[in-house]
Design an enzyme around this catalytic site. Structure first.
Site, short mmCIF file in Angstrom:
data_model
loop_
_atom_site.label_atom_id
_atom_site.label_comp_id
_atom_site.label_asym_id
_atom_site.label_seq_id
_atom_site.Cartn_x
_atom_site.Cartn_y
_atom_site.Cartn_z
N ARG A 11 88.63 -37.89 88.15
CA ARG A 11 89.92 -36.62 88.15
C ARG A 11 90.51 -37.65 90.13
O ARG A 11 89.68 -37.45 90.45
CB ARG A 11 89.87 -35.58 88.61
CG ARG A 11 90.15 -34.17 87.91
CD ARG A 11 89.68 -32.92 88.49
NE ARG A 11 91.07 -32.31 88.50
CZ ARG A 11 90.17 -30.52 88.24
NH1 ARG A 11 89.46 -29.99 89.04
NH2 ARG A 11 91.21 -30.04 88.89
N HIS A 12 91.82 -36.78 89.66
CA HIS A 12 92.18 -36.65 91.14
C HIS A 12 91.57 -35.88 92.66
O HIS A 12 91.12 -35.38 91.99
CB HIS A 12 93.73 -36.78 91.10
CG HIS A 12 93.89 -35.45 90.57
ND1 HIS A 12 94.29 -33.96 91.76
CD2 HIS A 12 94.46 -34.44 89.28
CE1 HIS A 12 93.91 -32.55 90.68
NE2 HIS A 12 94.62 -33.24 89.23
N GLY A 13 91.74 -36.38 93.45
CA GLY A 13 91.46 -35.86 94.64
C GLY A 13 91.92 -33.91 94.77
O GLY A 13 92.97 -33.83 94.07
N THR A 15 94.20 -30.89 95.34
CA THR A 15 95.20 -30.70 95.79
C THR A 15 95.68 -28.95 96.30
O THR A 15 94.26 -28.32 95.80
CB THR A 15 96.46 -31.03 94.11
OG1 THR A 15 96.17 -29.15 93.86
CG2 THR A 15 96.20 -31.94 93.99
N ASN A 18 94.98 -26.85 93.18
CA ASN A 18 93.83 -26.41 93.17
C ASN A 18 92.96 -25.00 93.86
O ASN A 18 92.44 -24.49 93.63
CB ASN A 18 92.70 -27.62 93.21
CG ASN A 18 93.09 -28.63 92.48
OD1 ASN A 18 93.01 -30.19 92.32
ND2 ASN A 18 93.66 -28.44 91.22
N GLN A 24 98.83 -26.67 87.35
CA GLN A 24 100.24 -27.51 87.79
C GLN A 24 100.21 -27.89 86.93
O GLN A 24 101.63 -28.33 86.33
CB GLN A 24 99.02 -28.49 88.53
CG GLN A 24 98.55 -28.12 89.65
CD GLN A 24 98.05 -29.09 91.16
OE1 GLN A 24 98.50 -29.55 91.36
NE2 GLN A 24 96.64 -29.44 90.10
N GLY A 25 100.05 -28.53 85.59
CA GLY A 25 100.02 -29.06 84.21
C GLY A 25 100.69 -30.81 84.69
O GLY A 25 100.17 -31.34 85.36
N ARG A 61 99.89 -36.35 92.36
CA ARG A 61 98.27 -35.95 93.04
C ARG A 61 97.60 -37.23 92.93
O ARG A 61 97.04 -38.01 93.32
CB ARG A 61 98.36 -34.53 92.70
CG ARG A 61 98.01 -34.57 91.20
CD ARG A 61 97.59 -32.66 90.85
NE ARG A 61 97.57 -32.34 89.24
CZ ARG A 61 98.60 -32.77 88.15
NH1 ARG A 61 99.70 -32.32 88.82
NH2 ARG A 61 98.72 -32.25 87.22
N GLU A 85 98.74 -35.20 82.54
CA GLU A 85 97.64 -33.58 82.33
C GLU A 85 98.88 -33.48 81.78
O GLU A 85 99.73 -33.58 80.84
CB GLU A 85 97.88 -32.94 83.68
CG GLU A 85 97.77 -31.92 83.99
CD GLU A 85 95.87 -32.29 82.84
OE1 GLU A 85 95.91 -32.20 82.05
OE2 GLU A 85 94.71 -31.62 84.05
N GLY A 152 92.17 -33.10 84.86
CA GLY A 152 90.78 -31.82 84.39
C GLY A 152 91.45 -32.17 83.04
O GLY A 152 90.20 -32.13 82.55
#
Length: 204
Positions: A11-13, A15, A18, A24-25, A61, A85, A152
């Site tokens: 998964r991205h870092g 944000t 988050n 976010q979608g 992201r 996502e 996620g």
């Protein structure tokens, strides 16, 4: 002959959204300082894994995370359409507390069904999109060892196939309405393999 291709999902870092508990979608927000640190630590984890390519969702992201990994691993990231996502439709940009009271919130966010927010994407649609893209990428790069930066809810839905209660047996179907029960952390690294001959995935 070894038909299995090893790959790693992450998964991205972290944000800004988050932290704010905002959905976010396919919208976006920047990595936080912690998120940038997580991305760098992810790359350090990958130093000994013989990574040969970095594939990433084209959302900002994920690209930002992949770029940090790129600087450390010296591998230029490849943006892959289909790794975005889940589209959360009218929920995108809203705070979690705004949609949690909705009757279908738990089903949409914790189960693998056809339910979806208005103008959004269901978990089943997401899995089909992601797995179709993933198989294509792995088939075209069977000799590569890939780090794949995604999101996620993709991880929640895709990894459900490895949750014991959701795996079908000869005498039962997967429990469609069972909760996946997994919350994948930012920059968490997951090792998997893909069998080119059978088209199946395995956890390592």
């Amino acid at each position: 002959m070894n038909n299995k291709t090893t790959f790693y999902l992450a998964r991205h870092g972290q944000t800004e959204w988050n932290v704010a508990h905002r959905i976010q979608g396919q919208l976006d927000s920047l990595l936080t300082p912690q998120g940038k640190t997580q991305a760098a630590l992810l790359a350090e984890q990958c130093r000994t894994l013989n990574i040969t390519q970095i594939l990433t969702s084209p959302l900002g992201r994920a690209v930002q995370t992949a770029d940090i990994c790129s600087q450390i691993l010296q591998i230029k990231p490849i943006l892959v359409k289909g790794f975005e996502e889940r589209h959360f439709g009218e929920w995108q940009g809203k705070f979690t507390y705004e949609v949690q009271p909705l009757a279908d919130y738990d089903e949409i966010t914790s189960e693998i069904t056809d339910s979806k927010p208005a103008q959004g994407e269901s978990a089943k649609q997401l899995i089909t999109r992601f797995e179709t893209t993933l198989r294509k990428e792995l088939k075209n790069a069977s000799e590569e060892v890939s780090l794949i930066i995604i999101h996620g809810d993709i991880l929640r839905c895709f990894m459900a196939q490895f949750v014991p209660d959701l795996i079908p047996t000869p005498h039962s179907s997967p429990k469609e309405n069972a909760s996946t029960g997994y919350d994948y952390k930012n920059a968490e690294l997951i090792a998997l393999s893909y069998d080119q001959s059978t088209g199946t995935f395995s956890s390592l």
